[in-house]
Design a protein around this motif. Sequence first.
Motif, PDB file in Angstrom:
ATOM      1  N   LEU A 211      -6.854  -3.339  -3.949  1.00 57.77           N
ATOM      2  CA  LEU A 211      -5.731  -4.229  -4.248  1.00 57.77           C
ATOM      3  C   LEU A 211      -4.407  -3.507  -4.055  1.00 57.77           C
ATOM      4  O   LEU A 211      -3.487  -4.030  -3.405  1.00 57.77           O
ATOM      5  CB  LEU A 211      -5.847  -4.734  -5.689  1.00 57.77           C
ATOM      6  CG  LEU A 211      -4.630  -5.491  -6.223  1.00 57.77           C
ATOM      7  CD1 LEU A 211      -4.436  -6.802  -5.461  1.00 57.77           C
ATOM      8  CD2 LEU A 211      -4.764  -5.752  -7.726  1.00 57.77           C
ATOM      9  N   MET A 212      -4.294  -2.307  -4.591  1.00 57.60           N
ATOM     10  CA  MET A 212      -3.046  -1.548  -4.439  1.00 57.60           C
ATOM     11  C   MET A 212      -2.741  -1.279  -2.977  1.00 57.60           C
ATOM     12  O   MET A 212      -1.589  -1.373  -2.539  1.00 57.60           O
ATOM     13  CB  MET A 212      -3.146  -0.240  -5.215  1.00 57.60           C
ATOM     14  CG  MET A 212      -3.232  -0.410  -6.721  1.00 57.60           C
ATOM     15  SD  MET A 212      -3.442   1.172  -7.569  1.00 57.60           S
ATOM     16  CE  MET A 212      -3.467   0.631  -9.287  1.00 57.60           C
ATOM     17  N   ALA A 213      -3.773  -0.973  -2.204  1.00 60.82           N
ATOM     18  CA  ALA A 213      -3.565  -0.724  -0.774  1.00 60.82           C
ATOM     19  C   ALA A 213      -3.113  -1.980  -0.057  1.00 60.82           C
ATOM     20  O   ALA A 213      -2.364  -1.916   0.926  1.00 60.82           O
ATOM     21  CB  ALA A 213      -4.853  -0.183  -0.155  1.00 60.82           C
ATOM     22  N   SER A 214      -3.558  -3.154  -0.539  1.00 60.16           N
ATOM     23  CA  SER A 214      -3.223  -4.424   0.127  1.00 60.16           C
ATOM     24  C   SER A 214      -1.751  -4.775   0.008  1.00 60.16           C
ATOM     25  O   SER A 214      -1.265  -5.663   0.720  1.00 60.16           O
ATOM     26  CB  SER A 214      -4.063  -5.556  -0.453  1.00 60.16           C
ATOM     27  OG  SER A 214      -3.613  -5.939  -1.753  1.00 60.16           O
ATOM     28  N   TRP A 215      -1.015  -4.123  -0.875  1.00 60.54           N
ATOM     29  CA  TRP A 215       0.410  -4.403  -1.041  1.00 60.54           C
ATOM     30  C   TRP A 215       1.255  -3.785   0.059  1.00 60.54           C
ATOM     31  O   TRP A 215       2.464  -4.035   0.134  1.00 60.54           O
ATOM     32  CB  TRP A 215       0.893  -3.886  -2.399  1.00 60.54           C
ATOM     33  CG  TRP A 215       0.224  -4.537  -3.575  1.00 60.54           C
ATOM     34  CD1 TRP A 215      -0.356  -5.774  -3.619  1.00 60.54           C
ATOM     35  CD2 TRP A 215       0.067  -3.978  -4.888  1.00 60.54           C
ATOM     36  NE1 TRP A 215      -0.871  -6.025  -4.869  1.00 60.54           N
ATOM     37  CE2 TRP A 215      -0.628  -4.939  -5.664  1.00 60.54           C
ATOM     38  CE3 TRP A 215       0.439  -2.770  -5.474  1.00 60.54           C
ATOM     39  CZ2 TRP A 215      -0.943  -4.719  -7.005  1.00 60.54           C
ATOM     40  CZ3 TRP A 215       0.124  -2.551  -6.806  1.00 60.54           C
ATOM     41  CH2 TRP A 215      -0.554  -3.518  -7.569  1.00 60.54           C
ATOM     42  N   TYR A 216       0.639  -2.989   0.911  1.00 64.55           N
ATOM     43  CA  TYR A 216       1.360  -2.289   1.971  1.00 64.55           C
ATOM     44  C   TYR A 216       0.786  -2.681   3.328  1.00 64.55           C
ATOM     45  O   TYR A 216      -0.317  -3.245   3.411  1.00 64.55           O
ATOM     46  CB  TYR A 216       1.243  -0.770   1.749  1.00 64.55           C
ATOM     47  CG  TYR A 216       1.811  -0.323   0.418  1.00 64.55           C
ATOM     48  CD1 TYR A 216       3.144   0.034   0.298  1.00 64.55           C
ATOM     49  CD2 TYR A 216       1.003  -0.302  -0.727  1.00 64.55           C
ATOM     50  CE1 TYR A 216       3.660   0.430  -0.932  1.00 64.55           C
ATOM     51  CE2 TYR A 216       1.517   0.089  -1.955  1.00 64.55           C
ATOM     52  CZ  TYR A 216       2.849   0.453  -2.052  1.00 64.55           C
ATOM     53  OH  TYR A 216       3.361   0.835  -3.274  1.00 64.55           O
ATOM     54  N   ARG A 218      -1.305  -2.813   6.599  1.00 64.55           N
ATOM     55  CA  ARG A 218      -2.711  -2.404   6.703  1.00 64.55           C
ATOM     56  C   ARG A 218      -2.906  -0.970   7.208  1.00 64.55           C
ATOM     57  O   ARG A 218      -3.777  -0.248   6.694  1.00 64.55           O
ATOM     58  CB  ARG A 218      -3.473  -3.396   7.592  1.00 64.55           C
ATOM     59  CG  ARG A 218      -4.964  -3.074   7.713  1.00 64.55           C
ATOM     60  CD  ARG A 218      -5.724  -4.217   8.340  1.00 64.55           C
ATOM     61  NE  ARG A 218      -5.677  -5.403   7.492  1.00 64.55           N
ATOM     62  CZ  ARG A 218      -6.312  -6.533   7.800  1.00 64.55           C
ATOM     63  NH1 ARG A 218      -7.002  -6.626   8.929  1.00 64.55           N
ATOM     64  NH2 ARG A 218      -6.244  -7.566   6.992  1.00 64.55           N
ATOM     65  N   PRO A 219      -2.140  -0.517   8.206  1.00 59.24           N
ATOM     66  CA  PRO A 219      -2.357   0.870   8.663  1.00 59.24           C
ATOM     67  C   PRO A 219      -2.137   1.917   7.572  1.00 59.24           C
ATOM     68  O   PRO A 219      -2.643   3.038   7.673  1.00 59.24           O
ATOM     69  CB  PRO A 219      -1.334   1.039   9.797  1.00 59.24           C
ATOM     70  CG  PRO A 219      -1.083  -0.349  10.279  1.00 59.24           C
ATOM     71  CD  PRO A 219      -1.153  -1.207   9.057  1.00 59.24           C
ATOM     72  N   LEU A 220      -1.398   1.555   6.520  1.00 59.18           N
ATOM     73  CA  LEU A 220      -1.120   2.509   5.447  1.00 59.18           C
ATOM     74  C   LEU A 220      -2.186   2.509   4.359  1.00 59.18           C
ATOM     75  O   LEU A 220      -2.147   3.356   3.455  1.00 59.18           O
ATOM     76  CB  LEU A 220       0.236   2.198   4.805  1.00 59.18           C
ATOM     77  CG  LEU A 220       1.473   2.336   5.702  1.00 59.18           C
ATOM     78  CD1 LEU A 220       2.720   1.959   4.926  1.00 59.18           C
ATOM     79  CD2 LEU A 220       1.579   3.752   6.254  1.00 59.18           C
ATOM     80  N   ALA A 221      -3.126   1.572   4.415  1.00 59.87           N
ATOM     81  CA  ALA A 221      -4.111   1.415   3.341  1.00 59.87           C
ATOM     82  C   ALA A 221      -4.852   2.712   3.016  1.00 59.87           C
ATOM     83  O   ALA A 221      -4.965   3.081   1.832  1.00 59.87           O
ATOM     84  CB  ALA A 221      -5.089   0.299   3.681  1.00 59.87           C
ATOM     85  N   PRO A 222      -5.373   3.448   4.007  1.00 62.00           N
ATOM     86  CA  PRO A 222      -6.068   4.699   3.658  1.00 62.00           C
ATOM     87  C   PRO A 222      -5.165   5.710   2.966  1.00 62.00           C
ATOM     88  O   PRO A 222      -5.604   6.424   2.057  1.00 62.00           O
ATOM     89  CB  PRO A 222      -6.554   5.223   5.025  1.00 62.00           C
ATOM     90  CG  PRO A 222      -6.577   4.029   5.910  1.00 62.00           C
ATOM     91  CD  PRO A 222      -5.446   3.175   5.454  1.00 62.00           C
ATOM     92  N   LEU A 223      -3.900   5.768   3.388  1.00 60.27           N
ATOM     93  CA  LEU A 223      -2.965   6.706   2.764  1.00 60.27           C
ATOM     94  C   LEU A 223      -2.664   6.310   1.323  1.00 60.27           C
ATOM     95  O   LEU A 223      -2.557   7.177   0.438  1.00 60.27           O
ATOM     96  CB  LEU A 223      -1.666   6.770   3.569  1.00 60.27           C
ATOM     97  CG  LEU A 223      -1.776   7.333   4.987  1.00 60.27           C
ATOM     98  CD1 LEU A 223      -0.418   7.261   5.685  1.00 60.27           C
ATOM     99  CD2 LEU A 223      -2.278   8.776   4.946  1.00 60.27           C
TER     100      LEU A 223
END
Length: 318
Positions: A211-216, A218-223
Amino acid sequence: MCSPNVELDTGRQKGDGALKRYDRLKEIQRLDPDKDFLTIYRLTWTHEFPWDHSRALELALYRTYAVPSIGRLLARTAELTDRSQKRYDDTALLLDTVVEHGFDTEEGRTALRRVNQMHRGYDISDDDMRYVLCTFVVMPKRWLDFYGWRRLSDHELRASAAYYGALGRHLGIKDIPRSFEEFERCLDTYEAEHFGWDEGAREVSDATLALMASWYPRPLAPLVRRAALALLDDTLLEAFRYDPPAPAVRAVVRGALRLRARAVRLLPPRTKPHYARQNPEIKGYPDGYTVADLGTFPAPGAGGCPVPHIARPAAAAE
């Protein structure tokens, strides 16, 4: 009980409107943390540390998953695995409503009633409820110790303990700690005795990180996921069986947050309050929301507030 109408506007109190960085702290320290705790809490978190408050409460709630009885229940309800954004939004908005409006307003009572209705639809131990309350008191202080532009004063810690003591009574929690130090001891003891592995809790943890990754973008999700893991202490990582982040990753993430704190310290103080409902992470209600409709309804009609309130005439409501 502190009246919600005691809110200060220090931006107007200074004739020239030129608020200095520590002026609001001075105003806070002139208040009584035992009687004016709502005002102090509101000023601290909506004026001084709104961004930090959101991050600290996210970490506080996330921390509770490592108690297997809590993580297992959350997995069983599927609210955080199947409807992560809604659960996040509803939790933040209900807690935010009480902060903004107080305990003895129509809005505040409605939010408390909703929280009680949800909790009483499940078999939650009083010990678990008390522990969750402790995380709300302790984790913001610990967050600011590392990443805040200043630390909380003793006045603010006393007010926070009093505020959550009042919240806990409205939620029917027994044997609530009475000081920050008692909240902290309760939290540390409970974690030492109860943190452990649970498969359902790990699913809830993974869903929250996603969920937290989804706020940014998509390419940034792993970071984003790696950054979030870098903020967890070793006890949490062990409970969820995550591999510890590389020391360099931890250093970069934590260093970036400390640099942010230094930058914020140089900024002019906030003159208007910022509530959680204004956060960009709240995405589920673009057209607005009604407090009475937030959350789930596991047991219709159950869970009124255990603290009696004096009914106010409609004309006096704000």
